[in-house]
Motif scaffolding. Structure first.
Motif, PDB file in Angstrom:
ATOM      1  N   GLY A  18       5.084 -18.515  14.338  1.00  0.00           N
ATOM      2  CA  GLY A  18       5.101 -17.714  13.124  1.00  0.00           C
ATOM      3  C   GLY A  18       3.763 -17.062  12.807  1.00  0.00           C
ATOM      4  O   GLY A  18       2.824 -17.082  13.608  1.00  0.00           O
ATOM      5  N   LYS A  19       3.692 -16.496  11.636  1.00  0.00           N
ATOM      6  CA  LYS A  19       2.537 -15.701  11.237  1.00  0.00           C
ATOM      7  C   LYS A  19       1.249 -16.512  11.190  1.00  0.00           C
ATOM      8  O   LYS A  19       0.165 -16.005  11.497  1.00  0.00           O
ATOM      9  N   TRP A  20       1.362 -17.777  10.777  1.00  0.00           N
ATOM     10  CA  TRP A  20       0.173 -18.612  10.631  1.00  0.00           C
ATOM     11  C   TRP A  20       0.072 -19.655  11.746  1.00  0.00           C
ATOM     12  O   TRP A  20      -0.376 -20.771  11.524  1.00  0.00           O
ATOM     13  N   ASP A  21       0.461 -19.260  12.931  1.00  0.00           N
ATOM     14  CA  ASP A  21       0.329 -20.144  14.087  1.00  0.00           C
ATOM     15  C   ASP A  21      -1.132 -20.547  14.269  1.00  0.00           C
ATOM     16  O   ASP A  21      -2.045 -19.780  13.950  1.00  0.00           O
ATOM     17  N   VAL A  22      -1.348 -21.753  14.789  1.00  0.00           N
ATOM     18  CA  VAL A  22      -2.710 -22.257  14.935  1.00  0.00           C
ATOM     19  C   VAL A  22      -3.586 -21.362  15.812  1.00  0.00           C
ATOM     20  O   VAL A  22      -4.819 -21.367  15.683  1.00  0.00           O
ATOM     21  N   ALA A  23      -2.960 -20.607  16.681  1.00  0.00           N
ATOM     22  CA  ALA A  23      -3.731 -19.701  17.536  1.00  0.00           C
ATOM     23  C   ALA A  23      -4.170 -18.438  16.791  1.00  0.00           C
ATOM     24  O   ALA A  23      -5.037 -17.715  17.275  1.00  0.00           O
ATOM     25  N   LYS A  24      -3.589 -18.190  15.613  1.00  0.00           N
ATOM     26  CA  LYS A  24      -3.891 -16.972  14.870  1.00  0.00           C
ATOM     27  C   LYS A  24      -4.824 -17.203  13.690  1.00  0.00           C
ATOM     28  O   LYS A  24      -5.518 -16.280  13.258  1.00  0.00           O
ATOM     29  N   VAL A  25      -4.845 -18.411  13.144  1.00  0.00           N
ATOM     30  CA  VAL A  25      -5.697 -18.670  11.979  1.00  0.00           C
ATOM     31  C   VAL A  25      -7.134 -18.901  12.421  1.00  0.00           C
ATOM     32  O   VAL A  25      -7.394 -19.368  13.529  1.00  0.00           O
ATOM     33  N   CYS A  26      -8.046 -18.552  11.545  1.00  0.00           N
ATOM     34  CA  CYS A  26      -9.460 -18.653  11.916  1.00  0.00           C
ATOM     35  C   CYS A  26     -10.285 -19.478  10.949  1.00  0.00           C
ATOM     36  O   CYS A  26     -11.271 -20.096  11.340  1.00  0.00           O
ATOM     37  N   CYS A  27      -9.875 -19.487   9.689  1.00  0.00           N
ATOM     38  CA  CYS A  27     -10.823 -19.858   8.644  1.00  0.00           C
ATOM     39  C   CYS A  27     -10.304 -20.992   7.771  1.00  0.00           C
ATOM     40  O   CYS A  27      -9.101 -21.138   7.563  1.00  0.00           O
ATOM     41  N   GLY A  41      -8.929 -30.823  16.909  1.00  0.00           N
ATOM     42  CA  GLY A  41      -7.484 -30.880  17.022  1.00  0.00           C
ATOM     43  C   GLY A  41      -6.798 -30.197  15.856  1.00  0.00           C
ATOM     44  O   GLY A  41      -7.380 -29.405  15.112  1.00  0.00           O
ATOM     45  N   TYR A  42      -5.531 -30.562  15.709  1.00  0.00           N
ATOM     46  CA  TYR A  42      -4.723 -29.975  14.643  1.00  0.00           C
ATOM     47  C   TYR A  42      -4.196 -31.102  13.765  1.00  0.00           C
ATOM     48  O   TYR A  42      -4.982 -31.928  13.312  1.00  0.00           O
ATOM     49  N   GLU A  43      -2.891 -31.153  13.502  1.00  0.00           N
ATOM     50  CA  GLU A  43      -2.392 -32.159  12.560  1.00  0.00           C
ATOM     51  C   GLU A  43      -2.571 -33.586  13.067  1.00  0.00           C
ATOM     52  O   GLU A  43      -2.613 -34.533  12.274  1.00  0.00           O
ATOM     53  N   ARG A  44      -2.697 -33.759  14.363  1.00  0.00           N
ATOM     54  CA  ARG A  44      -2.936 -35.091  14.919  1.00  0.00           C
ATOM     55  C   ARG A  44      -4.381 -35.259  15.374  1.00  0.00           C
ATOM     56  O   ARG A  44      -4.699 -36.165  16.149  1.00  0.00           O
ATOM     57  N   GLY A  45      -5.251 -34.399  14.886  1.00  0.00           N
ATOM     58  CA  GLY A  45      -6.660 -34.455  15.263  1.00  0.00           C
ATOM     59  C   GLY A  45      -7.419 -35.538  14.514  1.00  0.00           C
ATOM     60  O   GLY A  45      -6.836 -36.419  13.875  1.00  0.00           O
ATOM     61  N   HIS A  46      -8.740 -35.446  14.575  1.00  0.00           N
ATOM     62  CA  HIS A  46      -9.572 -36.472  13.941  1.00  0.00           C
ATOM     63  C   HIS A  46     -10.901 -35.858  13.517  1.00  0.00           C
ATOM     64  O   HIS A  46     -11.349 -34.849  14.063  1.00  0.00           O
ATOM     65  N   ARG A  75       0.058 -28.684  -5.443  1.00  0.00           N
ATOM     66  CA  ARG A  75       0.101 -29.947  -6.180  1.00  0.00           C
ATOM     67  C   ARG A  75      -1.251 -30.672  -6.142  1.00  0.00           C
ATOM     68  O   ARG A  75      -1.608 -31.369  -7.072  1.00  0.00           O
ATOM     69  N   ARG A  76      -2.003 -30.495  -5.066  1.00  0.00           N
ATOM     70  CA  ARG A  76      -3.322 -31.117  -4.946  1.00  0.00           C
ATOM     71  C   ARG A  76      -4.184 -30.222  -4.074  1.00  0.00           C
ATOM     72  O   ARG A  76      -3.755 -29.792  -3.015  1.00  0.00           O
ATOM     73  N   ARG A  77      -5.404 -29.928  -4.500  1.00  0.00           N
ATOM     74  CA  ARG A  77      -6.265 -29.034  -3.730  1.00  0.00           C
ATOM     75  C   ARG A  77      -6.787 -29.749  -2.487  1.00  0.00           C
ATOM     76  O   ARG A  77      -7.345 -30.838  -2.554  1.00  0.00           O
ATOM     77  N   MET A  78      -6.592 -29.103  -1.333  1.00  0.00           N
ATOM     78  CA  MET A  78      -6.998 -29.680  -0.056  1.00  0.00           C
ATOM     79  C   MET A  78      -7.465 -28.558   0.868  1.00  0.00           C
ATOM     80  O   MET A  78      -7.375 -27.379   0.529  1.00  0.00           O
ATOM     81  N   PHE A  79      -7.917 -28.923   2.075  1.00  0.00           N
ATOM     82  CA  PHE A  79      -8.265 -27.930   3.079  1.00  0.00           C
ATOM     83  C   PHE A  79      -6.985 -27.312   3.634  1.00  0.00           C
ATOM     84  O   PHE A  79      -5.977 -27.990   3.841  1.00  0.00           O
ATOM     85  N   SER A  80      -7.064 -26.015   3.924  1.00  0.00           N
ATOM     86  CA  SER A  80      -5.991 -25.352   4.639  1.00  0.00           C
ATOM     87  C   SER A  80      -6.608 -24.301   5.557  1.00  0.00           C
ATOM     88  O   SER A  80      -7.829 -24.236   5.703  1.00  0.00           O
ATOM     89  N   THR A  81      -5.755 -23.495   6.167  1.00  0.00           N
ATOM     90  CA  THR A  81      -6.230 -22.490   7.120  1.00  0.00           C
ATOM     91  C   THR A  81      -5.767 -21.106   6.692  1.00  0.00           C
ATOM     92  O   THR A  81      -4.822 -20.955   5.919  1.00  0.00           O
ATOM     93  N   PHE A 126      -0.608 -30.752   4.370  1.00  0.00           N
ATOM     94  CA  PHE A 126       0.388 -30.996   5.411  1.00  0.00           C
ATOM     95  C   PHE A 126       0.766 -29.740   6.190  1.00  0.00           C
ATOM     96  O   PHE A 126       1.161 -29.829   7.348  1.00  0.00           O
ATOM     97  N   SER A 127       0.641 -28.574   5.573  1.00  0.00           N
ATOM     98  CA  SER A 127       1.064 -27.331   6.232  1.00  0.00           C
ATOM     99  C   SER A 127      -0.096 -26.536   6.818  1.00  0.00           C
ATOM    100  O   SER A 127       0.075 -25.381   7.198  1.00  0.00           O
ATOM    101  N   ALA A 128      -1.273 -27.143   6.925  1.00  0.00           N
ATOM    102  CA  ALA A 128      -2.454 -26.407   7.399  1.00  0.00           C
ATOM    103  C   ALA A 128      -2.290 -25.919   8.831  1.00  0.00           C
ATOM    104  O   ALA A 128      -2.764 -24.835   9.185  1.00  0.00           O
ATOM    105  N   PHE A 129      -1.644 -26.726   9.664  1.00  0.00           N
ATOM    106  CA  PHE A 129      -1.520 -26.392  11.085  1.00  0.00           C
ATOM    107  C   PHE A 129      -0.053 -26.116  11.415  1.00  0.00           C
ATOM    108  O   PHE A 129       0.761 -27.038  11.473  1.00  0.00           O
ATOM    109  N   GLN A 130       0.248 -24.854  11.620  1.00  0.00           N
ATOM    110  CA  GLN A 130       1.613 -24.447  11.924  1.00  0.00           C
ATOM    111  C   GLN A 130       1.716 -23.997  13.374  1.00  0.00           C
ATOM    112  O   GLN A 130       0.766 -23.442  13.932  1.00  0.00           O
TER     113      GLN A 130
END
Length: 211
Positions: free
Chosen positions: A169-178, A146-151, A185-191, A162-166
């Motif tokens: 726009g340019k970083w739409d979830v259908a366009k990001v791969c990696c 899933g995306y922001e509501r995934g598991h 402020r805090r290192r986390m996973f993103s796309t 919080f902004s990993a899944f957009q």
């Protein structure tokens, strides 16, 4: 009498003017908080030394500005440490995540840093490098659905910003791969788009050396 009236009018005018100034300042402060601050800039980091972990694995950050994900995967595979070949890191649990943050990146924040996860189908996020790549018939090890509501899948680990899944726009979830590590402020996973687009500010990639 006329003097008193004029004084009162003057005082009222000053009060109204002060009120307008307060409203304008408050509006400017609110706008400053809400507006997009633009791309955050981080100090450029040099490649790190290889850091050994208690689990027998080792890690190294490699500085490679604006590299693409595929080139990063190739670069990681060319690195060796004590006879072990490298691969883009697959962060399987909280302990591994904490070790990487505390020992490989102990102080400085980084811009976008590639790791070994990819979106292999819509909303399907897998580790596709290292030993995990062989899971599920070679699709890779599923760790998030899933995306922001995934598991997380099967008790795996993920910590998304919080902004990993957009959506749009340019970083739409259908366009990001990696999957990346990114500091805001805090290192986390993103796309990421994965193509080295300069708007993303790719800084490098994280190599893992397995057992």
């Amino acid at each position: 009498m006329r003097s008193r009236v004029n004084n009162r009018r003057g005082l009222l005018g000053l009060v109204l003017l002060a009120g307008v100034v307060v409203v304008l300042v408050a509006g400017w402060m609110l706008f400053s908080e809400l507006r997009d601050p633009g791309q955050e800039e981080f100090p450029a980091l040099d490649s790190s030394p290889v850091v050994e972990a208690p689990n027998g694995h080792a890690y190294q950050y490699v500085a490679a500005p604006n590299i693409g994900w595929d080139a990063a995967r190739t670069g990681a595979a060319k690195r060796t440490y004590k006879g072990r070949h490298g691969y883009l890191a697959a962060i399987d649990d909280q302990a591994e995540f904490d070790f990487v943050l505390q020992k490989v990146f102990p102080e400085d924040d980084t811009d976008v840093t590639y790791i070994g996860g990819r979106q292999t189908a819509p909303g399907e996020w897998r580790w596709v490098t290292g030993p995990d790549a062989a899971a599920d018939g070679g699709k890779g090890l599923l760790f998030w659905q899933g995306y922001e509501r995934g598991h997380v899948a099967d008790g795996r680990f993920a910590l998304w910003m919080f902004s990993a899944f957009q959506h749009g726009g340019k970083w739409d979830v259908a366009k990001v791969c990696c999957v990346t590590l990114f500091s805001y402020r805090r290192r986390m996973f993103s796309t990421s788009l994965g193509n080295g687009d300069t708007d993303e500010g790719v800084a490098g990639y994280l190599v893992e050396f397995g057992n």
